[in-house]
Each structure stands twice: as structure tokens, then as C-alpha cells.
Design an enzyme around this catalytic site. Structure first.
Site, PDB file in Angstrom:
ATOM      1  N   GLY A 158       0.647  -1.337  -0.182  1.00 27.10           N
ATOM      2  CA  GLY A 158      -0.260   0.034   0.127  1.00 27.10           C
ATOM      3  C   GLY A 158       0.597   0.865  -0.160  1.00 27.10           C
ATOM      4  O   GLY A 158       1.125   2.259  -1.165  1.00 27.10           O
ATOM      5  N   CYS A 201      -7.928  23.714  16.053  1.00 25.55           N
ATOM      6  CA  CYS A 201      -8.274  24.759  17.309  1.00 25.55           C
ATOM      7  C   CYS A 201      -7.506  22.937  18.051  1.00 25.55           C
ATOM      8  O   CYS A 201      -8.226  22.792  19.469  1.00 25.55           O
ATOM      9  CB  CYS A 201      -9.407  25.094  18.117  1.00 25.55           C
ATOM     10  SG  CYS A 201      -9.463  25.509  19.519  1.00 25.55           S
TER      11      CYS A 201
END
Length: 406
Positions: free
Chosen positions: A265, A332
Site C-alpha cells: 500500500g 484548534c
């Protein structure tokens, strides 16, 4: 063949599609596929691309066009592969901790199936007997890949049926006269040690003789790719040579030919990917200079999740004086891509690029902080092709329901 996209092309793509933007190089994917094919050419090998690394349908279709089948980790990945025109014979489904209904769906779709637990093996035998060929994923109890987060073959891993439960496997298979055609092992990611890799392989080959219907052995993937300039990488030629010796030996003992399956992968797509971002804020303090960019762990979580290293280049000022930066995102939360990293001087408005962003980059992206996921662009034959548009507010709200009861 150019394995690295030029600075000028990356800047042009950022100008056309905005930032942040994921970019993939088809030439690099092909060169990695060809490299692996050459390494294993003396074996009857089938390459199954581990689609979980990057499941954009266009990527699945492109890698399939090179000759690869697709390895899927969920029933939705199976559906995506089918949606992309890949036939069931070229799809392998291996999942874990899932309801049996998902395995039943894979059976209805006609794809190859690996069973990951004794519980699922019992249910499959009871439901299908020997009417549907199936594979078994064995956990070899071998630590590979460097840490518990990316190793899947150690004795505390949730993946596969532990090799020390082999007698229980045989009992279930015999009870339902199951048609076992595939044995599977996968030890994790970041594997460069051929001896360690072969330790897991040999555990698998030791049990081949107990399955008279066996046609294939699947050795998984996890071949290490370099992330730093001086990083080591998997010697796939050495690994392929060791695998061939082991396969030849076991075939002589059991008197039959076996097909080899492997599941790369990250090896195929990691180095083909780039994430381009714009520097919005330079914040200098008494201890550190922050370069704040218009992306975050909502788009590339690997540095925060795995402690992964990604090279960071300044596309706009590549010859600038080297300075130390903490490259941080606009989320944040603490989303630091790099601490104390030497990078040519970054100015507000400069484009930077994260390399090796092809595997588990967009694939692990989210809408955290209600931010949009970026577009994806595939460069094929030198031409940038948009393969996913940037999300919009409509994408964020399309499944939400404004209730008149509130």
C-alpha cells in the site's frame, strides 16, 4: 520517467486549485509497481494494492490498470473497488472486529475473503460449509515495523488468529469441511529486515501441509519506504529472493504449486504524494518561530498520530537562508507537523509542501473544526487531473437535519 514532480508544476497546481491540495504522481506509482513486479518476477505473484492507503476511485483504477488487484479492509472499500469497475476476482477482503453480516455481504459480492477470528471462522463454516472458498489470517506473534501502532503481528495485536490457536483452527475447518484456499499473514508497516519478515513467513509456511485445498499464500505488505533523505528502505529484491527459496522448499514438501500474493500500500503511493499548503502566519517568540499553515491534522494526521516524519520544502523560497521553524496547523488543537526543523526562510504567503503524503494522508483526513477536506489532483503524463473537488459548506451540512422540534 520522472519520479519527482517539479517545483514549477506544484506551484502551478496550487495556483489553479488553491491550497491546501493533495497531488499524486502517476509516474512514481508506476515505477514503484514495476520495481516490486521485477523483484518478485521469479515467483507466481499477484499484487493486491492495499487500498486503505489511498482509496480515491481514480487511484484504484489507475493501479488496477498497471496489473494490480485490490486488497480491501472494509465492505465499503469493496464497494468502491466494484464501483470503479474492478471485478470481484480481483478484490480481496480482509477485515477485523466486524459483524458477520459484513462478511456475508462480501460473500454475496463474490470477492476473495480472509477470516480474522475463530468466531467468524465458526460462523462462516456453519453458514457456508465448503460451498465458498475462503482464506484464514494467521497472527504469527512476531513484532515488526518498529512500534505497536504500526505492527500487526505481535502477540498483543488484535489482527488475525494467533498461531498458538492453530489446533482450534483445524478443529473448526474439519467440523464444517471448509474449503480453505488461502493462508494470510501480515506483520505490519515499515518492514526493512528480511530476516524478521521471513520469520513470519516461515510460521505461515509451516502450516501449509494441513490444508489440502490450499492454492495461495498471502504474505501481506508493509515494505518500508524512506521518509528522510538518509532513511533505510526495504530491500525488496533481497526479500523476494528469500521468499522464493522458502516457497520452493515448501512446494517440494507438499508436492504442489502455490501462488504468492502480496499487499503493498504505502510502498506504491507514499512517495507519489504531496500536500501543498500556504503559510498564513509567521509568529516569532523568544523561544521558537512558528510557521502557521492553512492545513492541520484534519488533513495530515500522521506526524501527530504516529510521530511520522515528512520532509517539508519551501516551494516559494527554496534558496532562502536556513532557519529553524515549528511548522504548525490552523486547527484548534496542538497540530505540530515539525519542531525545530531547518527550512529555507519561510515568509507569509509562501507555499510549502509535505512530501511522502500519498499514503494515509487524505485517507485519514476529517472535517474537524468544520474545515473542508482538500481537493486531490493526479498528474499523469505530465497533465494535472482533478480527481476530487474541494469540499464546500454543502458537504458539511448535507446529512444534517434541522428539526422543527428544536
Amino acid at each position: 520517467m520522472n519520479d519527482d514532480l517539479s517545483r514549477e508544476l506544484l506551484i502551478s497546481i496550487a495556483g489553479e486549485y488553491g491550497t491546501p491540495v493533495y497531488v499524486y504522481n502517476a509516474d512514481k506509482i508506476k515505477s514503484q509497481y514495476d520495481r516490486l513486479s521485477r523483484a518478485f518476477q521469479k515467483l507466481p505473484v499477484r499484487i493486491f494494492y492495499a487500498g486503505k492507503a489511498l482509496t480515491n476511485i481514480n487511484i484504484l483504477r489507475y493501479i488496477h490498470s498497471l496489473g494490480a488487484s485490490v486488497d480491501c479492509s472494509s465492505i465499503n472499500e469493496v464497494r468502491l473497488a466494484l464501483y470503479g469497475g474492478i471485478i470481484p476476482e480481483h478484490i480481496l477482503y480482509t477485515s477485523n472486529s466486524i459483524p458477520f453480516s459484513e462478511i456475508e455481504e462480501a460473500q454475496r459480492l463474490g470477492v476473495h475473503i480472509n477470516i480474522d477470528s475463530l468466531s467468524a471462522l465458526e460462523k462462516f463454516g456453519k453458514r457456508f460449509g465448503n460451498s465458498y472458498p475462503v482464506g484464514i489470517r494467521v497472527r504469527p506473534n512476531v513484532m515488526a515495523g518498529g512500534n505497536l501502532q504500526i505492527s500487526t503481528g505481535h502477540d498483543k495485536s488484535k489482527f488475525g488468529i494467533p498461531i498458538d490457536q492453530f489446533e482450534k483452527i483445524l478443529k473448526v475447518v474439519k467440523k464444517y469441511n471448509m474449503h480453505i484456499t488461502l493462508l494470510h499473514v501480515h506483520t505490519g508497516s515499515g518492514i526493512s529486515d528480511a530476516d524478521l519478515y521471513m520469520k513470519a513467513v516461515n510460521h505461515l509456511l509451516d502450516i501449509v501441509k494441513y490444508f489440502p485445498d490450499l492454492e495461495c499464500v498471502d504474505l501481506g505488505g508493509g515494505f518500508k519506504v524512506p521518509f528522510k533523505e538518509d532513511d533505510s528502505e526495504a530491500d525488496v529484491d533481497l526479500i523476494a529472493g528469500e521468499v522464493k527459496k522458502a516457497i520452493d522448499n515448501i512446494q517440494t514438501k507438499v508436492g504442489k504449486k502455490l501462488q504468492l500474493w502480496i499487499e503493498p500500500g504505502k510502498f506504491l503511493v507514499s512517495a507519489a504524494g504531496y500536500l501543498i499548503a500556504t503559510t498564513d502566519v509567521i509568529k516569532e517568540t523568544s523561544t521558537v518561530t512558528f510557521a502557521g499553515v492553512d492545513t492541520g491534522f484534519n488533513h495530515l494526521i500522521r506526524p501527530m498520530f504516529y510521530g511520522a516524519y515528512h520532509q517539508i520544502l519551501n516551494l516559494s523560497n527554496p534558496e532562502g537562508q536556513l532557519k529553524k521553524y515549528a511548522v504548525v496547523g490552523n486547527i484548534c488543537e496542538t497540530d505540530t507537523f515539525a519542531w525545530d526543523r531547518d527550512i529555507p526562510e519561510i515568509r507569509e504567503g509562501d507555499l510549502i509542501v509535505f512530501k511522502n503524503a500519498g499514503a494515509y494522508g487524505f485517507e485519514m483526513a476529517s472535517n474537524f473544526n468544520s474545515r473542508f477536506r482538500p481537493p486531490e489532483v493526479l498528474v499523469k503524463d505530465g497533465e494535472p487531473i482533478l480527481i476530487r473537488r474541494r469540499e464546500s459548506l454543502e458537504d458539511l451540512v448535507k446529512n444534517q437535519i434541522i428539526s422543527n422540534k428544536i
